[in-house]
Design a protein around this motif. Structure first.
Motif, PDB file in Angstrom:
ATOM      1  N   ALA A   1       0.861  -1.185   0.000  1.00 27.48           N
ATOM      2  CA  ALA A   1       0.000   0.000   0.000  1.00 27.48           C
ATOM      3  C   ALA A   1       0.894   1.230   0.000  1.00 27.48           C
ATOM      4  CB  ALA A   1      -0.924   0.003   1.215  1.00 27.48           C
ATOM      5  N   VAL A   2       0.393   2.330  -0.555  1.00 28.68           N
ATOM      6  CA  VAL A   2       1.174   3.556  -0.606  1.00 28.68           C
ATOM      7  C   VAL A   2       0.294   4.739  -0.225  1.00 28.68           C
ATOM      8  CG1 VAL A   2       0.722   3.928  -3.072  1.00 28.68           C
ATOM      9  CG2 VAL A   2       2.725   4.988  -2.021  1.00 28.68           C
ATOM     10  N   ARG A   3       0.845   5.594   0.602  1.00 27.53           N
ATOM     11  CA  ARG A   3       0.160   6.840   0.976  1.00 27.53           C
ATOM     12  C   ARG A   3       0.993   8.007   0.472  1.00 27.53           C
ATOM     13  NH1 ARG A   3      -0.264  11.212   4.163  1.00 27.53           N
ATOM     14  NH2 ARG A   3      -2.287  11.647   5.180  1.00 27.53           N
ATOM     15  N   TYR A   4       0.437   8.829  -0.396  1.00 30.02           N
ATOM     16  CA  TYR A   4       1.126  10.004  -0.929  1.00 30.02           C
ATOM     17  C   TYR A   4       0.069  10.889  -1.579  1.00 30.02           C
ATOM     18  CZ  TYR A   4       4.540  12.863  -3.457  1.00 30.02           C
ATOM     19  OH  TYR A   4       5.284  13.920  -3.943  1.00 30.02           O
ATOM     20  N   PRO A   5      -0.570  11.771  -0.799  1.00 23.33           N
ATOM     21  CA  PRO A   5      -1.715  12.541  -1.297  1.00 23.33           C
ATOM     22  C   PRO A   5      -1.497  13.287  -2.606  1.00 23.33           C
ATOM     23  CG  PRO A   5      -1.524  12.787   1.079  1.00 23.33           C
ATOM     24  CD  PRO A   5      -0.308  12.040   0.630  1.00 23.33           C
ATOM     25  N   PRO A   6      -0.277  13.796  -2.913  1.00 23.16           N
ATOM     26  CA  PRO A   6      -0.143  14.495  -4.206  1.00 23.16           C
ATOM     27  C   PRO A   6      -0.446  13.623  -5.419  1.00 23.16           C
ATOM     28  CG  PRO A   6       1.680  15.093  -2.765  1.00 23.16           C
ATOM     29  CD  PRO A   6       0.943  13.977  -2.087  1.00 23.16           C
ATOM     30  N   LEU A   7      -0.347  12.310  -5.270  1.00 19.34           N
ATOM     31  CA  LEU A   7      -0.610  11.413  -6.394  1.00 19.34           C
ATOM     32  C   LEU A   7      -1.687  10.371  -6.111  1.00 19.34           C
ATOM     33  CD1 LEU A   7       2.951  10.523  -7.800  1.00 19.34           C
ATOM     34  CD2 LEU A   7       1.236  11.985  -8.862  1.00 19.34           C
ATOM     35  N   VAL A   8      -1.945  10.094  -4.843  1.00 16.49           N
ATOM     36  CA  VAL A   8      -2.760   8.935  -4.481  1.00 16.49           C
ATOM     37  C   VAL A   8      -4.039   9.374  -3.784  1.00 16.49           C
ATOM     38  CG1 VAL A   8      -2.814   6.773  -3.195  1.00 16.49           C
ATOM     39  CG2 VAL A   8      -0.675   7.552  -4.229  1.00 16.49           C
ATOM     40  N   ALA A   9      -5.179   8.934  -4.295  1.00 20.51           N
ATOM     41  CA  ALA A   9      -6.464   9.226  -3.667  1.00 20.51           C
ATOM     42  C   ALA A   9      -6.709   8.251  -2.528  1.00 20.51           C
ATOM     43  CB  ALA A   9      -7.583   9.122  -4.694  1.00 20.51           C
TER      44      ALA A   9
END
Length: 797
Positions: free
Chosen positions: A728-736
């Motif tokens: 899983a990945v968390r990165y708001p600039p790219l990931v909703a």
């Protein structure tokens, strides 16, 4: 369900292990289209991101009035700042590199105070100066009509053996140079990615300063090959080892007593054998380091650099002219504007001259698998509107918070060891076998759940090697374990008749280690070269097992060797698994996430304080054996592989007793208490890291990647239960938040993705491909088959 195509003990396996795959198949599987460096705002931003800027946005009104980055060093004889009571000198380096686009013309502006980023030793005081110029970025160059065409040694000498060759007036008009700072400093050729100026290659005696002709003495420089000129401006005449690694050299003079006998070798000693931006010239062209993407060292004789020390398309397979820093005169550049190649001739002002070749070598492009600069238009947002100035790092598609506006992203990989797959996320038809359990048989792991819910979950993520070492090798190098230098050596021994390894290339823990080129061609080294602080914390497991006992006796040697793999800092380190070595009966430590978290947060904090982006590779040693209960209560938080700490490490984690009590309360049976506490302990560590990122305001500018090293249900086998992992990945600039990625991805893709998001050119071949596009609905990572390897079995998705 079994959804991989298994290749088991077939002729294809033999072809794989012996490098005998058909050429067309290899090109289809592993070759990507290469593209070059253009003249767009995104291209300029990429180059600007390779500089170790100290400003968060720019340009600034006056670099000398801006706050900078503190640099400290002991042993400095003439301190450019202040010296404390213990003899440590501290000064401030200042650098701001920005790009802008006005009416379709892209410009790059460089502002620096010229002070070094690492230790120095000089015979006089250094002074900062206002080095500030702006120029068209990567101006077009017509290779068929060079500006300089000397045909005799005398004409060559007149051109390149001239200390005024790089004066502002000699910059071609097409570059549109505007000097905004120290206009009178005509001897500057360009600026290094650390902010130190590159001077003309000549000494005041009009000879090579390091290999002079006649009876002139060698100029005295420090171990970084720098020194001040008459006005106290620190500079380089040739490539410095401190541009690739600013902390690599002590504050000592370059002389035989300090092991510095060959300045040419000293200059390139710290550079990875890959393509690396090392500066920008005053005419707007990029300066590259001494190696191509193929790992070849660049020479005038072999690659046909022109009389100005540059070439067209040699680095990027395009029409861009670039300079190359080499170990032979004129080191960076002999002139601006580009020139011819007076075959067989050499300048006479150096005893270390090049011999010009008649033609330029052909660039090595995608047919060899050598990577080139990724095409920014495919992976970066549209350029800013005309008449605006872009920040150094390319902004993400969505607007970041004000606190992170324009900041380069941080990266955290959090990968526990042997964690159970407690998640049900595979799409219909691709169900992964998970342990049958009631809802109360899943330990509470709220921090894993939070990151997953606030980011994207990968429903078809795999490891290419379902054991500890192969998975770690693939994440750090972007390559399959069968390509490791260490493993290939064992294959050669087997093919030569040695019976230690029979059959084909075996993929397991013992033959999957990092040595040779794998210590350089990897993710942390690439990020380090781009100015990132690269931090290791946790289990390593990638050095030959014969070294384990020595590392247990000398923790500092383990730290040093991990740093040799590209990490600038080692927050904590476990050499490998615990519980399987003869010396473990005397082991005085076990799992210790309090120590691991504390040192990791300290390292991240130091990077933040220095204004540097960071990459944290955090690999907790559990839930793998030994038992977590014994780790919690047979040892203390002060017991570590390094030493017994003087005080308890400070973290936001629960106390060990509270953790155990919570596990006992949550576990439905006594038999499940160990399983619960081992996973809850890991989850607590993750929570403490996330809390630090959140409290410091950098969580949303940090790409947080959670992944398992392998599956548990069929560990050591190339089946779904062994190769399928949680990711899983968390990165708001790219990931909703709450999104899914259903593309097939593997650990080999991780390095490619992080470098893609960081706008870092790898400079070495990767088996993986970036899944950045998959995060925003433009699948790209499924363009290659994904291979799994274990022992002599191979499978493919």
């Amino acid at each position: 369900s079994f959804c991989t195509l298994l290749v088991h003990h077939t002729s294809y396996t033999r072809m794989w292990s012996k490098g005998m795959w058909p050429l067309a198949m290899l090109m289809a599987l592993f070759a990507d289209e290469a593209s070059g460096l253009g003249r767009t705002l995104a291209d300029c931003n990429y180059v600007a991101s390779q500089f170790q800027s100290t400003c968060t946005s720019g340009p600034v009104a006056s670099i000398l009035q801006e706050p900078g980055q503190n640099v400290s060093c002991s042993g400095v004889n003439y301190c450019a700042g202040t010296t404390d009571s213990s003899g440590v000198c501290t000064w401030q380096r200042k650098l701001c590199v920005t790009c802008s686009e006005v009416s379709g013309v892209v410009r790059i502006r460089v502002q620096s105070n010229g002070l070094p980023a690492g230790c120095y030793s000089t015979p006089a005081m250094l002074k900062e100066f206002d080095n500030d110029f702006e120029v068209d970025f990567n101006p077009a160059y017509d290779a068929m009509a060079p500006q300089h065409t000397p045909t005799t040694v005398s004409e060559i000498d007149t051109l390149v053996c001239d200390i005024t060759a790089h004066k502002n007036a000699n910059v071609p008009a097409s570059s549109n140079l505007v000097v905004k700072g120290a206009a009178g400093l005509n001897a500057v050729f360009g600026v290094a990615t650390t902010g130190v100026v590159y001077m003309n290659p000549m000494s005041a005696n009009s000879v090579d300063p390091f290999y002079p002709t006649g009876s002139f003495d060698l100029e005295k420089v420090d171990m970084c090959l720098g020194h001040p000129q008459a006005q106290g401006i620190y500079h380089y005449h040739m490539l410095s080892p401190c541009v690739a690694d600013k902390n690599s050299q002590p504050a000592k003079p370059c002389n035989s007593r300090n092991g510095c006998t060959d300045v040419g070798a000293q200059g390139i000693s710290t550079y990875p054998k890959s393509l690396l931006v090392v500066g920008i010239a005053k005419d707007g062209h990029v300066v590259y380091g001494p190696y191509l993407s193929t790992g070849e060292e660049v020479t005038t004789e072999t690659h046909g650099l022109d009389v100005c020390h540059g070439a067209v398309g040699l680095a990027e397979c395009d029409d861009s002219y670039a300079f190359f820093a080499t170990r032979k005169f004129p080191y960076f550049s002999g002139c601006f504007g580009g020139g011819n190649r007076p075959a067989g001739l050499s300048p006479s002002c150096s005893t270390n001259p090049p011999v010009y070749a008649a033609t330029q070598a052909t660039a090595q492009c995608s047919s060899t698998g050598s990577p080139a600069t990724p095409q920014p238009a495919a992976s970066t947002p549209a350029p800013a509107p005309a008449s605006t100035t872009a920040p150094t790092a390319t902004p993400p598609p969505s607007t970041p918070s004000p606190a992170t506006q324009g900041a380069r992203p941080n990266f955290v990989i959090f990968m526990p060891d042997d964690m159970n797959f407690y998640f049900d996320e595979a799409p219909p038809g691709y169900d992964i076998p998970t342990p049958v359990m009631q809802s109360n048989e899943r330990p509470p792991i709220p921090n894993f759940d939070r990151v997953r819910s606030e980011g994207a979950v990968f429903t078809r993520a795999y490891t290419p090697g379902p054991k500890c070492a192969p998975s770690r090798f693939s994440i750090l190098t972007g390559r399959y374990s069968s390509r490791s230098v260490f493993g290939q050596k064992l294959s050669v021994r087997q093919l030569s008749g040695n019976t230690e390894w029979t059959g084909r290339t075996k993929i397991a823990v013992p033959p999957t280690k990092m040595e040779g080129d794998d210590l350089v061609w990897n993710l942390p080294t690439a990020l380090k070269g781009a100015g990132y602080e690269t931090i290791h914390s946790g289990k390593w497991h990638l050095f030959p097992e014969g070294k384990d006992d020595a590392y247990l006796k000398d923790y500092s040697s383990l730290v040093s060797d991990i740093q040799g793999a590209g990490f600038t800092k080692v927050a904590s380190a476990y050499v490998s698994n615990m519980g399987k070595r003869a010396t473990d009966g005397n082991r005085t430590w076990s799992h210790n996430y309090e120590w691991m978290v504390n040192t990791s947060i300290t390292a991240m904090g130091e990077a933040v304080a220095a204004g540097k982006p960071f990459f944290l590779y955090m690999t907790p040693t559990g839930p793998h054996s030994p038992k977590t209960y014994n780790a919690l209560f047979d040892f203390t938080v002060r017991d570590t592989p390094e030493k017994v700490l003087d005080a308890d490490p400070v973290t936001t984690m629960r106390s060990r007793q509270d953790l155990w009590d919570a596990a006992v309360a949550a576990a439905p049976t006594t038999a499940l208490q160990e399983e619960f506490v081992s996973h809850m302990y890991v989850d607590d560590a993750l929570g403490a890291v996330v809390k630090y990122l959140e409290d410091t305001g950098i969580l949303d500018n940090t790409m947080l990647l959670l992944c398992f090293d392998h599956g548990i249900a069929a560990k050591s086998h190339v089946y779904e239960g062994g190769n399928r992992i949680m990711q899983a990945v968390r990165y708001p600039p790219l990931v909703a938040a709450g999104s899914e990625v259903q593309s097939v991805v593997v650990h080999t893709d991780t390095s490619a993705t992080i470098m893609d998001i960081a706008s870092v050119v790898p400079g070495f071949a990767l088996d993986g491909v970036s899944w950045k596009g998959d995060l925003v609905g433009a699948p790209a990572a499924t363009t290659k088959p994904k291979f799994m390897e274990m022992l002599t079995d191979r499978s493919v998705v």
